[in-house]
Design a protein around this motif. Structure first.
Motif, PDB file in Angstrom:
ATOM      1  N   ASN A 130       0.867  -1.169   0.000  1.00  0.00           N
ATOM      2  CA  ASN A 130       0.000   0.000   0.000  1.00  0.00           C
ATOM      3  C   ASN A 130       0.906   1.222   0.000  1.00  0.00           C
ATOM      4  N   GLN A 131       0.711   2.136  -0.945  1.00  0.00           N
ATOM      5  CA  GLN A 131       1.554   3.337  -1.057  1.00  0.00           C
ATOM      6  C   GLN A 131       1.616   4.119   0.246  1.00  0.00           C
ATOM      7  N   ALA A 132       0.558   4.111   1.032  1.00  0.00           N
ATOM      8  CA  ALA A 132       0.498   4.940   2.238  1.00  0.00           C
ATOM      9  C   ALA A 132       1.259   4.334   3.419  1.00  0.00           C
ATOM     10  N   ALA A 133       1.504   3.050   3.404  1.00  0.00           N
ATOM     11  CA  ALA A 133       2.110   2.377   4.561  1.00  0.00           C
ATOM     12  C   ALA A 133       3.626   2.537   4.554  1.00  0.00           C
ATOM     13  N   LYS A 134       4.115   3.659   5.103  1.00  0.00           N
ATOM     14  CA  LYS A 134       5.561   3.913   5.109  1.00  0.00           C
ATOM     15  C   LYS A 134       6.130   3.950   6.522  1.00  0.00           C
ATOM     16  N   ASN A 135       5.422   4.619   7.459  1.00  0.00           N
ATOM     17  CA  ASN A 135       5.879   4.674   8.849  1.00  0.00           C
ATOM     18  C   ASN A 135       5.772   3.305   9.493  1.00  0.00           C
ATOM     19  N   ASN A 136       6.723   2.980  10.355  1.00  0.00           N
ATOM     20  CA  ASN A 136       6.706   1.722  11.100  1.00  0.00           C
ATOM     21  C   ASN A 136       6.444   0.520  10.183  1.00  0.00           C
ATOM     22  N   PHE A 137       7.097   0.538   9.048  1.00  0.00           N
ATOM     23  CA  PHE A 137       6.952  -0.539   8.074  1.00  0.00           C
ATOM     24  C   PHE A 137       7.566  -1.813   8.648  1.00  0.00           C
ATOM     25  N   ASN A 138       6.776  -2.856   8.749  1.00  0.00           N
ATOM     26  CA  ASN A 138       7.242  -4.095   9.361  1.00  0.00           C
ATOM     27  C   ASN A 138       7.957  -4.939   8.298  1.00  0.00           C
ATOM     28  N   VAL A 139       9.247  -4.686   8.161  1.00  0.00           N
ATOM     29  CA  VAL A 139      10.049  -5.349   7.142  1.00  0.00           C
ATOM     30  C   VAL A 139      10.020  -6.863   7.323  1.00  0.00           C
ATOM     31  N   LYS A 140      10.273  -7.313   8.531  1.00  0.00           N
ATOM     32  CA  LYS A 140      10.349  -8.755   8.796  1.00  0.00           C
ATOM     33  C   LYS A 140       9.041  -9.456   8.420  1.00  0.00           C
ATOM     34  N   SER A 141       7.917  -8.881   8.836  1.00  0.00           N
ATOM     35  CA  SER A 141       6.608  -9.455   8.526  1.00  0.00           C
ATOM     36  C   SER A 141       6.344  -9.426   7.020  1.00  0.00           C
ATOM     37  N   PHE A 142       6.708  -8.321   6.372  1.00  0.00           N
ATOM     38  CA  PHE A 142       6.496  -8.202   4.929  1.00  0.00           C
ATOM     39  C   PHE A 142       7.316  -9.258   4.183  1.00  0.00           C
ATOM     40  N   VAL A 143       8.574  -9.393   4.535  1.00  0.00           N
ATOM     41  CA  VAL A 143       9.443 -10.377   3.880  1.00  0.00           C
ATOM     42  C   VAL A 143       8.848 -11.775   4.037  1.00  0.00           C
ATOM     43  N   GLN A 144       8.360 -12.091   5.237  1.00  0.00           N
ATOM     44  CA  GLN A 144       7.749 -13.401   5.471  1.00  0.00           C
ATOM     45  C   GLN A 144       6.462 -13.569   4.671  1.00  0.00           C
ATOM     46  N   SER A 145       5.614 -12.530   4.646  1.00  0.00           N
ATOM     47  CA  SER A 145       4.320 -12.633   3.947  1.00  0.00           C
ATOM     48  C   SER A 145       4.489 -12.824   2.443  1.00  0.00           C
ATOM     49  N   GLN A 146       5.577 -12.305   1.895  1.00  0.00           N
ATOM     50  CA  GLN A 146       5.834 -12.430   0.454  1.00  0.00           C
ATOM     51  C   GLN A 146       6.728 -13.629   0.125  1.00  0.00           C
ATOM     52  N   ASN A 147       7.104 -14.373   1.173  1.00  0.00           N
ATOM     53  CA  ASN A 147       7.997 -15.528   1.007  1.00  0.00           C
ATOM     54  C   ASN A 147       9.314 -15.160   0.329  1.00  0.00           C
ATOM     55  N   LEU A 148       9.809 -13.948   0.636  1.00  0.00           N
ATOM     56  CA  LEU A 148      11.077 -13.522   0.059  1.00  0.00           C
ATOM     57  C   LEU A 148      12.206 -14.315   0.708  1.00  0.00           C
ATOM     58  N   LYS A 149      13.208 -14.623  -0.081  1.00  0.00           N
ATOM     59  CA  LYS A 149      14.365 -15.382   0.406  1.00  0.00           C
ATOM     60  C   LYS A 149      15.358 -14.411   1.047  1.00  0.00           C
ATOM     61  N   GLU A 150      16.428 -14.945   1.614  1.00  0.00           N
ATOM     62  CA  GLU A 150      17.478 -14.117   2.220  1.00  0.00           C
ATOM     63  C   GLU A 150      17.957 -13.067   1.205  1.00  0.00           C
ATOM     64  N   PRO A 151      18.376 -11.896   1.679  1.00  0.00           N
ATOM     65  CA  PRO A 151      18.888 -10.887   0.738  1.00  0.00           C
ATOM     66  C   PRO A 151      20.112 -11.405  -0.015  1.00  0.00           C
ATOM     67  N   VAL A 152      20.162 -11.103  -1.307  1.00  0.00           N
ATOM     68  CA  VAL A 152      21.305 -11.497  -2.129  1.00  0.00           C
ATOM     69  C   VAL A 152      22.311 -10.364  -2.267  1.00  0.00           C
ATOM     70  N   ALA A 153      21.872  -9.133  -1.969  1.00  0.00           N
ATOM     71  CA  ALA A 153      22.756  -7.974  -2.083  1.00  0.00           C
ATOM     72  C   ALA A 153      22.230  -6.867  -1.177  1.00  0.00           C
ATOM     73  N   GLY A 154      23.124  -5.989  -0.776  1.00  0.00           N
ATOM     74  CA  GLY A 154      22.716  -4.881   0.076  1.00  0.00           C
ATOM     75  C   GLY A 154      23.794  -3.820   0.153  1.00  0.00           C
ATOM     76  N   ASN A 155      23.397  -2.667   0.667  1.00  0.00           N
ATOM     77  CA  ASN A 155      24.313  -1.561   0.863  1.00  0.00           C
ATOM     78  C   ASN A 155      23.619  -0.552   1.756  1.00  0.00           C
ATOM     79  N   TYR A 156      24.380   0.379   2.325  1.00  0.00           N
ATOM     80  CA  TYR A 156      23.753   1.441   3.074  1.00  0.00           C
ATOM     81  C   TYR A 156      24.616   2.699   3.007  1.00  0.00           C
ATOM     82  N   PHE A 157      23.958   3.804   3.228  1.00  0.00           N
ATOM     83  CA  PHE A 157      24.634   5.102   3.249  1.00  0.00           C
ATOM     84  C   PHE A 157      23.927   5.943   4.284  1.00  0.00           C
ATOM     85  N   LYS A 158      24.507   7.089   4.591  1.00  0.00           N
ATOM     86  CA  LYS A 158      23.914   8.005   5.552  1.00  0.00           C
ATOM     87  C   LYS A 158      23.615   9.327   4.865  1.00  0.00           C
TER      88      LYS A 158
END
Length: 191
Positions: free
Chosen positions: A159-187
């Protein structure tokens, strides 16, 4: 003959330095939202992030003016992984401030059904929201993770509106996403 061995040694040393640069250490990230939502998983590859044509190194500090438009994102896959679909998530684990992250994790961007590593061909399911730490805040971290999907996702997964307190762990599980294959971060700084 000696020049050939020297050339091989230099080539291997250069490749090893490139290998060291290729992986971003997400495992070093800490904080409540990072740990609860497993945003600090070690990933086999780094996501290359480019803002305005400039490569963003892992843990780089950027200014808000630099990140107004969505970055170019790329990553490398093994040849046997190229036929899969992937999901991109960009998360801020520090909203509203790193000391008081009451809105974390905050979803900044999501793309589903990315064929292989062709991010531009994926389906944007949450528009890019530029990083914008409030003026009173320390810099925020922004994590981009690429997950392998179990297959093509036929429905809009967010849902476009659901941005605050986005439950990443629950979303990943609900979509049956596998472990991340790549990542990065910046500030990004508040200025």
């Amino acid at each position: 003959m000696e020049y050939g061995k020297l050339y091989q040694t230099l080539l291997l040393a250069t490749l090893c330095v490139a290998c060291l640069k290729a992986q971003c250490d997400l495992g070093s990230l800490t904080g409540k939202a990072v740990e609860e939502h497993e945003l600090n998983k070690d990933v086999p590859e780094s996501v290359e992030i480019k803002y305005n044509g400039k490569v963003v190194d892992c843990n780089s500090l950027l200014k808000k003016a630099t990140v107004k438009s969505a970055p170019a994102v790329s990553y490398t896959l093994d040849s046997d992984e190229e036929d899969n679909y992937y999901f991109l998530l960009m998360i801020d684990p520090d909203a509203t401030t790193p000391q008081n992250p009451i809105y974390a994790p905050y979803l900044h961007w999501a793309i589903q059904n990315i064929p292989g590593n062709q991010v531009s061909r994926g389906e944007v399911v949450s528009n890019y929201h530029p990083p914008s730490p409030p003026p009173y805040s320390d810099p925020h971290r922004y994590i981009i993770l690429i997950y392998r999907q179990p297959g093509f996702i036929t429905e809009r997964s967010l849902n476009q509106a659901a941005k605050n307190n986005f439950n990443v762990k629950s979303f990943v599980q609900s979509q049956n996403l596998k472990e991340p294959v790549a990542g990065n971060y910046f500030k990004v700084s508040a200025q």
